[in-house]
Design an enzyme around this catalytic site. Structure first.
Site: not given
Ligand code: FNR
Ligand code: LAC
Length: 355
Positions: A106, A130, A156, A226, A250
């Site tokens: 990330s 980002y 993203t 994404k 997400h």
């Molecule tokens: C995320 N996700 C996410 N996506 C991204 O592009 N940048 C980020 O910094 C984050 N941070 C993040 C933190 C937390 C705690 C979660 C749960 C998710 C989204 C992540 O990449 C992904 O799309 C989802 O987590 C997929 O769903 P599942 O597998 O958690 O159900």
């Molecule tokens: C989140 C961001 C940081 O889902 O992508 O918390």
């Protein structure tokens, strides 16, 4: 007994984590309908196995954007992993490397691209992007990732603004001041630490397809989009230089009311028609979920919370165990479907459950 599946790790993580981080990790937007739906929709799909096929030798190995991976299960980019375990992203990187798969880092990770690369040298990695309002900081991060061998930039696009996450409001969650986030430190300097919602205010809500095209034109590595949720946007992504799209909402954390990703996948795959690779994330908790995504045309899936629960429960070992459990589940699933490899799984291997 040792944890046997992702759900076991989730329960361990729930016991281990403080209420604030747990709410941040587990939670979603508004009523969390999409969060639940991502998981539930997999349960509405039925597998259609073929029998009397020689499955004496089954391999989960495949390629994603030309990179060899041991399985079509990648480690998705999740922010602030030192909230889950002191080793954070470096533990995840070592576990992903040992498992032979790709890790996404990330932008707002608690370890920067160089530190994570040093933790598992030579392993395949992607950098999730980002775009900060401060374009200089963004460029410096991308340069650091590319210089350290990251093989793709995953932009993203589903989080231009923060969503309404009520669990975070109830716990009044704030990042612990001792946890450093290199990218944010670069933006705010020694100023006050932002909350997760305030972090989003550092990110520009104004990027458009034109910015994607510019990024793709000047990036030395493939650009992945994404957070695609419609056929229309999948097509635009292909037309604006994306090498792959990730069908993602997400993890139910942004727009509540979006369909489950596994239900969005067919329209995207149909429309893209092989122009770029299609990946999926959201709700993947079992090897059978991975097989369903492959059947509906995904090249691979990314996991999020599944590995995070392993990290929270047991650090690097927990992430390794989750990856190994999912790999084993997928191997068994492939064999029982009559498939020797991920590429053997076709649309004929799934059906919709009758209502
Ligand atoms: C995320 N996700 C996410 N996506 C991204 O592009 N940048 C980020 O910094 C984050 N941070 C993040 C933190 C937390 C705690 C979660 C749960 C998710 C989204 C992540 O990449 C992904 O799309 C989802 O987590 C997929 O769903 P599942 O597998 O958690 O159900
Ligand atoms: C989140 C961001 C940081 O889902 O992508 O918390």
């Amino acid at each position: 007994v040792d944890p046997l599946n992702v759900a076991d790790y989730e329960r361990l993580a729930e016991q281990k984590l403080e209420p604030g981080p747990l709410a941040y990790f587990a939670g979603g937007a508004d009523d969390e309908w999409t969060l639940r739906e991502n998981v539930a929709a997999f349960r509405r799909l039925l597998l259609r196995p073929r029998v009397l096929v020689d499955v004496g030798s089954v391999s989960t190995a495949t390629t994603v954007l030309g990179t060899d991976v041991s399985m079509p299960i990648l480690v998705g980019p999740l922010a602030f992993q030192r909230l889950a375990h002191p080793d954070g992203e470096t533990a995840t990187a070592r576990a992903a490397a040992a498992a032979g798969t790709i890790m996404g880092l990330s932008t707002i990770a608690s370890a920067g691209p160089a530190e994570v690369a040093a933790a598992a040298p030579g392993a395949p990695r992607w950098f999730q992007l980002y775009c900060f309002r401060d374009a200089g900081v963004t460029q410096a991060l991308v340069d650091q990732a590319v210089d350290n061998g990251y093989r793709a930039i995953a932009l993203t696009v589903d989080a231009p603004v923060p969503a309404n996450r009520e669990r975070d409001l109830r716990t009044m969650f704030a990042l612990p001041p001792e946890m450093r986030v290199p990218s944010i430190d670069a933006v705010v300097g020694s100023g006050p630490r932002p909350s997760p919602a305030e972090v989003f205010s550092l990110i520009t809500p104004s990027i458009t397809w034109r910015d994607l095209q510019e990024l793709a034109d000047r990036s030395p590595v493939p650009v992945i989009v994404k957070g695609v949720m419609t056929a229309e946007d999948a097509l635009l992504a292909c037309e604006h230089g994306a090498a792959a799209v990730v069908v993602s909402n997400h993890g139910g954390r942004q727009l509540d009311g979006v369909a489950a990703t596994i239900d969005l996948l067919p329209e995207v795959v149909d429309t893209v028609g092989g122009r770029c690779e299609v990946l999926l994330d959201g709700g993947v908790r079992r090897g059978t979920d991975v097989a369903k995504a492959l059947a509906l045309g995904a090249r691979a899936v990314l996991i999020g919370r599944a590995f995070l629960w392993g990290l929270a429960a047991d650090g690097e070992r927990g992430v390794s165990r989750v990856l190994e459990l999912l790999r084993r589940e997928l191997t068994t699933t492939l064999a029982l479907l009559g498939c020797s490899s991920p590429v053997d799984v076709t649309a004929a291997h799934v059906a919709r459950a009758p209502r």
